[in-house]
Design a protein around this motif. Structure first.
Motif, PDB file in Angstrom:
ATOM      1  N   ASP A   5     -54.418 -30.698  28.193  1.00 21.23           N
ATOM      2  CA  ASP A   5     -53.461 -30.037  27.316  1.00 21.23           C
ATOM      3  C   ASP A   5     -52.202 -29.690  28.117  1.00 21.23           C
ATOM      4  OD1 ASP A   5     -51.994 -28.490  25.591  1.00 21.23           O
ATOM      5  OD2 ASP A   5     -53.359 -26.763  25.677  1.00 21.23           O
ATOM      6  N   PRO A   6     -51.133 -30.484  27.945  1.00 19.75           N
ATOM      7  CA  PRO A   6     -49.922 -30.242  28.744  1.00 19.75           C
ATOM      8  C   PRO A   6     -49.350 -28.846  28.520  1.00 19.75           C
ATOM      9  CG  PRO A   6     -49.487 -31.823  26.980  1.00 19.75           C
ATOM     10  CD  PRO A   6     -50.965 -31.612  27.020  1.00 19.75           C
ATOM     11  N   GLU A   7     -49.488 -28.310  27.316  1.00 19.27           N
ATOM     12  CA  GLU A   7     -48.914 -26.978  27.047  1.00 19.27           C
ATOM     13  C   GLU A   7     -49.619 -25.911  27.876  1.00 19.27           C
ATOM     14  OE1 GLU A   7     -46.149 -26.486  25.639  1.00 19.27           O
ATOM     15  OE2 GLU A   7     -45.893 -28.453  24.700  1.00 19.27           O
ATOM     16  N   ARG A  10     -48.384 -26.210  31.429  1.00 20.49           N
ATOM     17  CA  ARG A  10     -47.013 -25.704  31.587  1.00 20.49           C
ATOM     18  C   ARG A  10     -46.989 -24.206  31.876  1.00 20.49           C
ATOM     19  NH1 ARG A  10     -42.952 -29.018  30.090  1.00 20.49           N
ATOM     20  NH2 ARG A  10     -41.480 -27.358  29.655  1.00 20.49           N
ATOM     21  N   VAL A 302     -55.528 -36.899  32.415  1.00 22.31           N
ATOM     22  CA  VAL A 302     -54.145 -36.732  32.868  1.00 22.31           C
ATOM     23  C   VAL A 302     -53.454 -38.092  32.956  1.00 22.31           C
ATOM     24  CG1 VAL A 302     -52.678 -36.093  34.832  1.00 22.31           C
ATOM     25  CG2 VAL A 302     -54.532 -34.568  34.126  1.00 22.31           C
ATOM     26  N   TYR A 305     -52.784 -39.416  29.574  1.00 23.86           N
ATOM     27  CA  TYR A 305     -51.671 -38.696  28.950  1.00 23.86           C
ATOM     28  C   TYR A 305     -50.331 -39.217  29.474  1.00 23.86           C
ATOM     29  CZ  TYR A 305     -48.297 -35.077  27.908  1.00 23.86           C
ATOM     30  OH  TYR A 305     -47.178 -34.433  27.475  1.00 23.86           O
ATOM     31  N   GLU A 306     -50.241 -39.379  30.803  1.00 21.77           N
ATOM     32  CA  GLU A 306     -48.983 -39.849  31.405  1.00 21.77           C
ATOM     33  C   GLU A 306     -48.645 -41.267  30.943  1.00 21.77           C
ATOM     34  OE1 GLU A 306     -49.015 -37.284  35.572  1.00 21.77           O
ATOM     35  OE2 GLU A 306     -48.783 -39.462  35.637  1.00 21.77           O
ATOM     36  N   LEU A 385     -47.157 -34.624  34.778  1.00 17.07           N
ATOM     37  CA  LEU A 385     -48.163 -34.284  33.767  1.00 17.07           C
ATOM     38  C   LEU A 385     -47.724 -33.131  32.862  1.00 17.07           C
ATOM     39  CD1 LEU A 385     -49.329 -31.613  35.294  1.00 17.07           C
ATOM     40  CD2 LEU A 385     -50.851 -33.219  36.411  1.00 17.07           C
ATOM     41  N   TYR A 386     -46.757 -32.285  33.330  1.00 18.60           N
ATOM     42  CA  TYR A 386     -46.338 -31.160  32.486  1.00 18.60           C
ATOM     43  C   TYR A 386     -45.181 -31.513  31.555  1.00 18.60           C
ATOM     44  CZ  TYR A 386     -43.698 -30.668  36.903  1.00 18.60           C
ATOM     45  OH  TYR A 386     -42.973 -30.904  38.045  1.00 18.60           O
ATOM     46  N   ASN A 387     -44.707 -32.738  31.607  1.00 20.48           N
ATOM     47  CA  ASN A 387     -43.644 -33.130  30.667  1.00 20.48           C
ATOM     48  C   ASN A 387     -44.244 -33.495  29.312  1.00 20.48           C
ATOM     49  OD1 ASN A 387     -42.081 -34.423  33.503  1.00 20.48           O
ATOM     50  ND2 ASN A 387     -41.133 -32.853  32.219  1.00 20.48           N
ATOM     51  N   THR A 388     -43.378 -33.373  28.277  1.00 28.34           N
ATOM     52  CA  THR A 388     -43.872 -33.524  26.902  1.00 28.34           C
ATOM     53  C   THR A 388     -42.991 -34.504  26.117  1.00 28.34           C
ATOM     54  OG1 THR A 388     -42.461 -31.738  26.114  1.00 28.34           O
ATOM     55  CG2 THR A 388     -44.667 -31.116  26.870  1.00 28.34           C
TER      56      THR A 388
END
Ligand code: PMP
Length: 406
Positions: A5-7, A10, A302, A305-306, A385-388
């Protein structure tokens, strides 16, 4: 697995919640350096607040604790890379220093007149220039391995260039400008057939996918902590034990000796042999925290997701008139280097900065790679990984508004 969950990730990064030029920060310069989770920031501050000491000197409690923390980080790096033993890990300032260490120790001892070092055209300058320096001294040659139009290494040319003159192949596990992830394991196996050693530059790889140096059969593997959510000024060199054991000292000083006499000095074994002077103790402890933080995530999720985010970004950027991506190899990390027809890349980065979006413009320390595409400069959005998707949308909207002059 637990998924990703990137959120929620973050929330671990205080800096991602600041504004730049009145806009929420969109940090897309992860190829240059990644931001730090509070677990790393708190570990660094906690070390200095409660545990600061030099190591390996003086039998007091805090020296022992600092030694354990430093060596604990070495063990964490070893297991992060899939190395068999912490003794296979040498701490360095980063990737650049690790490559220079190998060039100045292994290279100086091993290279002779007419020997060759094969280096793909897409390499970072830090994986080119140290080889040029030692090659000049030893009258060896640095031989470029050409690229295909999509940015992949030309494997046929590579196979043709390999010979019994090849002493070393130096290649990156992921390109910082084209994002290309070459078939490193196969290339290593081929190089070994000629008795060549292989150094893998993992600076851009380690934050994006798990690495196993033994499975790759790499002779050397290097990376920087600061591109792995850790502090600057700390990185590591992995070397196969039999290769490291044969290295002569590099820098002389404390920590790397057994006994010093004016008549004769004897040395400590590796890895300490290659770590003269006081190391970056707090940095090593911070790097351990970064590794713990990253490996606590579901890394398969991860990476997936990326990959999806990169595909989303590639499609979104394609809607910008005149935008051209450099490199289109299918195996890639989330690095998107591009030009926009009619715009200087520096002006693109400046425009985006006004909207709080951080991208890098320039040659990205990989001039031969850019020249392969006939350009001297480009803009680069490098995702972590923290970008959305929302941030990708912000980037693309800003590029559209640049062209509409609003
Ligand atoms: N190699 C690659 C592929 C890189 O991306 C970088 C950093 N941009 C380096 C080497 C150099 O790393 P450092 O500056 O941390 O030594």
């Amino acid at each position: 697995g637990p998924g990703f969950d990137p959120e929620s990730v973050r929330r671990d990064f205080p800096v991602l919640h600041r504004t730049v030029n009145g806009h929420p920060l969109v940090w897309l310069d992860n190829g240059a350096t990644t931001q730090k989770p509070r677990q790393v920031i708190e570990t660094l501050a906690g070390f200095y607040a409660t545990a600061n000491s030099n190591i390996h000197r003086g039998a007091h409690t805090m020296a022992r604790e600092a030694t354990e923390a430093y060596e604990g980080s070495r063990a964490a790096v070893a297991s992060f890379l899939g190395a068999a033993s912490p003794d296979d890990i040498v701490f360095t300032r980063g990737t650049t220093e690790a490559v220079n260490l190998v060039a100045q120790t292994w290279g100086r001892a091993q290279l002779g007149a007419g020997d060759e070092i094969l280096v793909p055209v897409l390499e970072h300058h830090s994986n080119i220039v140290p080889w040029q320096m030692i090659a000049k001294e030893r009258r060896a040659r640095v031989v470029p391995v050409p690229l295909l139009p999509d940015g992949q290494i030309d494997r046929t040319a590579f196979a043709d260039l390999l010979s019994y003159r090849t002493q070393l192949v130096a290649l990156s596990h992921a390109s910082n400008v084209l994002g290309t992830v070459p078939a490193v394991r196969e290339m290593i196996a081929l190089a070994h057939r000629y008795g060549a050693r292989v150094l893998v530059d993992g600076a851009q790889a380690v934050a994006h996918f798990p690495v196993d140096v033994q499975e790759l059969d790499a002779d050397f593997y290097v990376f920087s902590g600061h591109k792995l959510f850790g502090p600057t000024g700390i990185g590591a060199l992995y070397g196969k034990p039999e290769v490291l054991a044969a290295l002569r000292p590099w820098q002389g000083g404390g920590n790397m000796i057994d006994s010093v006499e004016f008549g004769r000095t004897t040395f400590a074994p590796v890895p300490h042999l290659l770590e003269a002077g006081t190391g970056n103790i707090a940095g090593a402890v911070g790097l351990h925290a970064a590794i713990d933080w990253l490996t606590s995530l579901d890394r398969t999720a991860v990476t997936a997701y990326e990959k999806a985010l990169t595909e989303y970004a590639v499609a979104a950027l394609a809607t910008v008139p005149g935008l051209e991506l450099l490199g289109s190899a299918p195996e890639r990390i989330s690095v998107l280097t591009f030009t926009v027809a009619g715009y200087d890349p520096a002006a693109v980065a400046e425009w985006l900065d006004r909207d709080g979006i951080a991208v890098r413009a320039g040659h990205h320390c990989a001039q031969p790679a850019l020249r392969h595409y006939g350009v001297e400069s480009a803009a680069r959005a490098s995702l972590a990984l923290y970008n959305t998707r929302r941030e990708v949308d912000t980037l693309v909207a800003s590029l559209h508004s640049m062209q509409q002059g609003v």
